[in-house]
Design a protein around this motif. Sequence first.
Motif, PDB file in Angstrom:
ATOM      1  N   LEU A 339       0.831  -1.203   0.000  1.00 15.99           N
ATOM      2  CA  LEU A 339       0.000   0.000   0.000  1.00 15.99           C
ATOM      3  C   LEU A 339       0.868   1.257   0.000  1.00 15.99           C
ATOM      4  O   LEU A 339       0.636   2.200  -0.774  1.00 15.99           O
ATOM      5  N   ARG A 340       1.900   1.280   0.852  1.00 16.28           N
ATOM      6  CA  ARG A 340       2.787   2.450   0.923  1.00 16.28           C
ATOM      7  C   ARG A 340       3.538   2.650  -0.398  1.00 16.28           C
ATOM      8  O   ARG A 340       3.748   3.774  -0.847  1.00 16.28           O
ATOM      9  N   THR A 341       3.940   1.544  -1.013  1.00 16.09           N
ATOM     10  CA  THR A 341       4.656   1.635  -2.278  1.00 16.09           C
ATOM     11  C   THR A 341       3.767   2.238  -3.366  1.00 16.09           C
ATOM     12  O   THR A 341       4.207   3.082  -4.156  1.00 16.09           O
ATOM     13  N   ILE A 342       2.501   1.810  -3.409  1.00 14.63           N
ATOM     14  CA  ILE A 342       1.569   2.356  -4.397  1.00 14.63           C
ATOM     15  C   ILE A 342       1.373   3.854  -4.176  1.00 14.63           C
ATOM     16  O   ILE A 342       1.386   4.652  -5.130  1.00 14.63           O
ATOM     17  N   MET A 343       1.207   4.231  -2.921  1.00 13.15           N
ATOM     18  CA  MET A 343       0.902   5.627  -2.611  1.00 13.15           C
ATOM     19  C   MET A 343       2.125   6.531  -2.738  1.00 13.15           C
ATOM     20  O   MET A 343       2.034   7.659  -3.239  1.00 13.15           O
ATOM     21  N   HIS A 344       3.291   6.067  -2.305  1.00 16.39           N
ATOM     22  CA  HIS A 344       4.456   6.946  -2.195  1.00 16.39           C
ATOM     23  C   HIS A 344       5.567   6.644  -3.192  1.00 16.39           C
ATOM     24  O   HIS A 344       6.564   7.360  -3.246  1.00 16.39           O
ATOM     25  N   GLY A 345       5.419   5.558  -3.969  1.00 19.55           N
ATOM     26  CA  GLY A 345       6.415   5.238  -4.973  1.00 19.55           C
ATOM     27  C   GLY A 345       7.625   4.529  -4.385  1.00 19.55           C
ATOM     28  O   GLY A 345       7.811   4.459  -3.168  1.00 19.55           O
ATOM     29  N   LEU A 346       8.465   4.014  -5.275  1.00 23.11           N
ATOM     30  CA  LEU A 346       9.681   3.331  -4.850  1.00 23.11           C
ATOM     31  C   LEU A 346      10.645   3.268  -6.032  1.00 23.11           C
ATOM     32  O   LEU A 346      10.311   2.706  -7.081  1.00 23.11           O
ATOM     33  N   GLY A 347      11.831   3.841  -5.871  1.00 24.44           N
ATOM     34  CA  GLY A 347      12.802   3.834  -6.962  1.00 24.44           C
ATOM     35  C   GLY A 347      12.257   4.571  -8.169  1.00 24.44           C
ATOM     36  O   GLY A 347      11.892   5.747  -8.098  1.00 24.44           O
ATOM     37  N   THR A 348      12.177   3.862  -9.299  1.00 22.47           N
ATOM     38  CA  THR A 348      11.662   4.490 -10.524  1.00 22.47           C
ATOM     39  C   THR A 348      10.133   4.480 -10.600  1.00 22.47           C
ATOM     40  O   THR A 348       9.553   5.050 -11.516  1.00 22.47           O
ATOM     41  N   MET A 349       9.475   3.816  -9.635  1.00 25.03           N
ATOM     42  CA  MET A 349       8.015   3.775  -9.642  1.00 25.03           C
ATOM     43  C   MET A 349       7.468   5.096  -9.101  1.00 25.03           C
ATOM     44  O   MET A 349       7.834   5.538  -8.018  1.00 25.03           O
ATOM     45  N   PRO A 351       4.916   7.898  -7.419  1.00 23.30           N
ATOM     46  CA  PRO A 351       3.889   7.863  -6.367  1.00 23.30           C
ATOM     47  C   PRO A 351       2.514   8.174  -6.959  1.00 23.30           C
ATOM     48  O   PRO A 351       2.392   8.948  -7.911  1.00 23.30           O
ATOM     49  N   PHE A 352       1.478   7.553  -6.385  1.00 26.19           N
ATOM     50  CA  PHE A 352       0.112   7.790  -6.863  1.00 26.19           C
ATOM     51  C   PHE A 352      -0.751   8.478  -5.806  1.00 26.19           C
ATOM     52  O   PHE A 352      -1.971   8.493  -5.924  1.00 26.19           O
ATOM     53  N   GLU A 353      -0.097   9.077  -4.812  1.00 31.34           N
ATOM     54  CA  GLU A 353      -0.877   9.661  -3.715  1.00 31.34           C
ATOM     55  C   GLU A 353      -1.721  10.849  -4.167  1.00 31.34           C
ATOM     56  O   GLU A 353      -2.699  11.200  -3.481  1.00 31.34           O
ATOM     57  N   GLN A 354      -1.351  11.485  -5.267  1.00 34.36           N
ATOM     58  CA  GLN A 354      -2.156  12.584  -5.778  1.00 34.36           C
ATOM     59  C   GLN A 354      -3.296  12.094  -6.672  1.00 34.36           C
ATOM     60  O   GLN A 354      -4.208  12.851  -7.006  1.00 34.36           O
ATOM     61  N   THR A 355      -3.213  10.815  -7.054  1.00 38.93           N
ATOM     62  CA  THR A 355      -4.204  10.255  -7.980  1.00 38.93           C
ATOM     63  C   THR A 355      -5.203   9.343  -7.279  1.00 38.93           C
ATOM     64  O   THR A 355      -6.398   9.334  -7.612  1.00 38.93           O
ATOM     65  N   LEU A 356      -4.727   8.585  -6.286  1.00 38.50           N
ATOM     66  CA  LEU A 356      -5.528   7.566  -5.629  1.00 38.50           C
ATOM     67  C   LEU A 356      -5.842   7.926  -4.186  1.00 38.50           C
ATOM     68  O   LEU A 356      -5.037   8.582  -3.509  1.00 38.50           O
ATOM     69  N   THR A 357      -7.000   7.475  -3.711  1.00 40.08           N
ATOM     70  CA  THR A 357      -7.288   7.501  -2.277  1.00 40.08           C
ATOM     71  C   THR A 357      -6.722   6.227  -1.665  1.00 40.08           C
ATOM     72  O   THR A 357      -6.348   5.286  -2.380  1.00 40.08           O
ATOM     73  N   GLU A 358      -6.674   6.172  -0.340  1.00 47.73           N
ATOM     74  CA  GLU A 358      -6.191   4.946   0.318  1.00 47.73           C
ATOM     75  C   GLU A 358      -7.102   3.774  -0.010  1.00 47.73           C
ATOM     76  O   GLU A 358      -6.641   2.637  -0.170  1.00 47.73           O
ATOM     77  N   LYS A 359      -8.417   4.022  -0.114  1.00 47.54           N
ATOM     78  CA  LYS A 359      -9.337   2.939  -0.472  1.00 47.54           C
ATOM     79  C   LYS A 359      -9.021   2.416  -1.871  1.00 47.54           C
ATOM     80  O   LYS A 359      -9.071   1.207  -2.119  1.00 47.54           O
ATOM     81  N   ASP A 360      -8.688   3.320  -2.810  1.00 46.37           N
ATOM     82  CA  ASP A 360      -8.302   2.876  -4.152  1.00 46.37           C
ATOM     83  C   ASP A 360      -7.106   1.932  -4.077  1.00 46.37           C
ATOM     84  O   ASP A 360      -7.084   0.868  -4.713  1.00 46.37           O
TER      85      ASP A 360
END
Length: 372
Positions: A339-349, A351-360
């Motif tokens: 979940l944290r990786t999706i929201m905050h990114g990792l390396g070259t990935m 972050p989606f925190e501006q696009t997704l809610t935590e529920k997403d």
Amino acid sequence: MNLHWRTILLVLCSFALLATGCNRARKYSLEGRVVSKNPATNEITVAHGDIPGFMSAMTMPYRVKQVLEFETIQPGDKITADIVFNESGSEYWLENLRVVEKSGRKTSSASHEPHQLTTGERPPDVALVNQDGRTIHLSDYLGKAILITFIYTRCPMPEFCPRLSSQFARIQDELKKNPYDYGKTHLLTISFDPAYDTPAVLRRYGLAYLDGDASGFSHWDFASTTREDLQRVSRSFGLQYDGQENQFVHTMNIVLIAPDGSVAYFWNTNWTWQELINSLRRAANNGSNSRGQGLYGNLCARCHEVPNPELRKQPPNLHGVFKMGKLPSGMAASDERVLRTIMHGLGTMPPFEQTLTEKDARDIVGYLHQLN
């Protein structure tokens, strides 16, 4: 047949053959009550009294050779039979079965009696009183998958109620490791001994399986109901039970209720805790994973499913990431870390925190569980 019980009986027979100094077939008269039956092996489990000259009172499975005899026996029936051993004592079975009391079996087809449910049907929404004295209903948990079983707290047989509760405790502990699964599921243990199993008794009993952590009651209820409503629920779920002073003869029923409130699956004697938890997870995720799948397809699949020519280093395929237990980075795979990786990114990935809610993000995590 369970190897432990088979070994016990064969050893007892060996002693009996040695004592008689012969090598011929032996028979012993049995009287008891049928606890459950297994059509796959033509076995019935019988709680029987002492067998003079052979063994003390016990609850054990026995094979029934005659198909007609097997089909006429139902859980809850009181029976008499002969335990028969072959000449070498290496095999045994039941013969000459007679039903002397059809306890617990329907004797009328009156329309007001609830029938045993099939998958897709909804159980009666009776009032239950849990370990905190609070009234609950199955409808309170719509949107969640519920695993239900039946026990009584005074059960002395390790292979029956204690086994059910221990395996539910294992499922509880496993689900706690994944907040996504934990939040979408619920466990419910119902007593068929409401006269003794008061809320206070059920609370003490439940705490023993929750390692003393009362917060676990938010996910696992221990409840009882009135005799009348208990009969409605037990008939609906195919539970057979019969009280004998302070003990009950009963079947071991487990029922899975889907998030829409309908019956998803039944188990009796043949199950493992892994099968139960996997079925529970699948039922819990069927409702919302289409949304998680859509989000994954729009945001993740273009990099993790097919090569992306815009990237110099191709991200790994995520199928089976939770089953393997490790992320591509080598870190342990947990819902919260993903979940944290999706929201905050990792390396070259990114972050989606501006696009997704935590529920997403949790819906995506739920879909990743399905990719195992």
